[in-house]
Scaffold this active site. Sequence first.
Site, PDB file in Angstrom:
ATOM      1  N   THR A   1       0.888  -1.313  -0.025  1.00 51.65           N
ATOM      2  CA  THR A   1      -0.165   0.003  -0.042  1.00 51.65           C
ATOM      3  C   THR A   1       0.830   1.102  -0.095  1.00 51.65           C
ATOM      4  O   THR A   1       0.665   2.339  -0.750  1.00 51.65           O
ATOM      5  CB  THR A   1      -0.913  -0.005   1.208  1.00 51.65           C
ATOM      6  N   THR A   2       2.070   1.257   0.814  1.00 51.82           N
ATOM      7  CA  THR A   2       2.980   2.401   0.711  1.00 51.82           C
ATOM      8  C   THR A   2       3.499   2.952  -0.849  1.00 51.82           C
ATOM      9  O   THR A   2       3.757   3.794  -1.060  1.00 51.82           O
ATOM     10  CB  THR A   2       4.189   2.310   2.009  1.00 51.82           C
TER      11      THR A   2
ATOM     12  N   TYR B   1     -13.136  -3.409   1.454  1.00 54.06           N
ATOM     13  CA  TYR B   1     -14.329  -2.909   1.092  1.00 54.06           C
ATOM     14  C   TYR B   1     -15.651  -4.366   0.994  1.00 54.06           C
ATOM     15  O   TYR B   1     -16.651  -3.703   1.466  1.00 54.06           O
ATOM     16  CB  TYR B   1     -14.503  -2.561  -0.447  1.00 54.06           C
TER      17      TYR B   1
ATOM     18  N   TYR C   1      -1.683 -10.133   5.944  1.00 53.45           N
ATOM     19  CA  TYR C   1      -1.477  -8.569   6.124  1.00 53.45           C
ATOM     20  C   TYR C   1      -3.155  -8.125   6.764  1.00 53.45           C
ATOM     21  O   TYR C   1      -3.990  -8.313   5.925  1.00 53.45           O
ATOM     22  CB  TYR C   1      -1.266  -8.074   4.954  1.00 53.45           C
TER      23      TYR C   1
ATOM     24  N   ARG D   1      -7.580   0.197   6.866  1.00 48.31           N
ATOM     25  CA  ARG D   1      -7.609   0.417   5.404  1.00 48.31           C
ATOM     26  C   ARG D   1      -8.671  -0.761   4.584  1.00 48.31           C
ATOM     27  O   ARG D   1      -9.367  -0.246   3.850  1.00 48.31           O
ATOM     28  CB  ARG D   1      -6.347   0.042   4.588  1.00 48.31           C
TER      29      ARG D   1
ATOM     30  N   LYS E   1       1.572  -9.733   9.045  1.00 48.42           N
ATOM     31  CA  LYS E   1       2.025  -8.404   9.226  1.00 48.42           C
ATOM     32  C   LYS E   1       0.824  -7.789   9.936  1.00 48.42           C
ATOM     33  O   LYS E   1      -0.479  -7.825   9.316  1.00 48.42           O
ATOM     34  CB  LYS E   1       2.250  -7.606   8.100  1.00 48.42           C
TER      35      LYS E   1
ATOM     36  N   ILE F   1       7.448  -4.616   9.220  1.00 45.54           N
ATOM     37  CA  ILE F   1       7.568  -4.127   7.750  1.00 45.54           C
ATOM     38  C   ILE F   1       7.089  -2.562   7.807  1.00 45.54           C
ATOM     39  O   ILE F   1       6.096  -2.245   8.426  1.00 45.54           O
ATOM     40  CB  ILE F   1       6.525  -4.872   6.743  1.00 45.54           C
TER      41      ILE F   1
END
Length: 287
Positions: free
Chosen positions: A46-47, A109, A135, A140, A163, A205
């Site tokens: 995402t980063t 979503y 993750y 998010r 993560k 991470i």
Amino acid sequence: MNKLHGTGVALVTPFTPTGTVDLAAWKRLLDFTIAGGVEYLVINGTTGESPTVTSSEKTDLLRVAREYVAGRVPLVYGIGGNDTAAVVQQLRDTDLGGVTAILSASPAYNKPSQAGLVAHYQHLADASALPLLLYNVPSRTGSNLAADTVLHLAQHPNIIGLKEASGNLEQCLAILAGKPADFLFLSGDDMLTLPLIACGGQGIISVMANALPRKFSDMTRAALAGDFAQAQQLLFSLVPLNPLLYEEGNPVGVKAALALQGVCEPAVRLPLVPASAGLTARIKVLL
């Protein structure tokens, strides 16, 4: 999977001022973080603005990283989504040569049930030629991988770790207390790295390690070595910068910090916009 202990850095994707992927800056970033001492690199998370990076750009980023890093550190690659069948197809279609593991965020979503999350990850793990890292990032995705769900998935032979970015310390402790000894627990929150290592985690991470790889990886290694006095001193020195990295969205802040050090441009893709002058000035003072 000892090679994924320590600091992994969730790499940004550098762009030119006109918005194209900047492969020269990408190589500078790879060198900057490796020279800073991080243990491994995470690409297409995402980063890295993965929702707005095209499939062909992702292919180029992974190819260049594989060729340029040339085995200096392990590579982890992000493949995830909210259509299980499409993610399975990505796992099958992507050239994953030179990649150590896959990092896959929970579906966003859809807000699946815990049973749906189990089924999703089991499908991915069955289909993946590489080991899978779960993750969990509820802020998010809109859903949380509960501790019992993680511990159930940890029994799958191709799911090697997690993560964890829920920020829920009680949940983290439940996972750490019940996980198999060889199941990796990696913090997904930079500021919780030290306490989670103290409770049995194996690393992080990190977002901040893009911009401060030496200090951040030194902090993580000190914690893993049991030198909590040194780790605490380093962590406390990083605390003032951390909220600025997220104030206007991630990776807006960390790209501003990288730009101030000449690594890449502060450019991001819409709907994100570059850091404001005020935020950039405050980041500069702390750097």
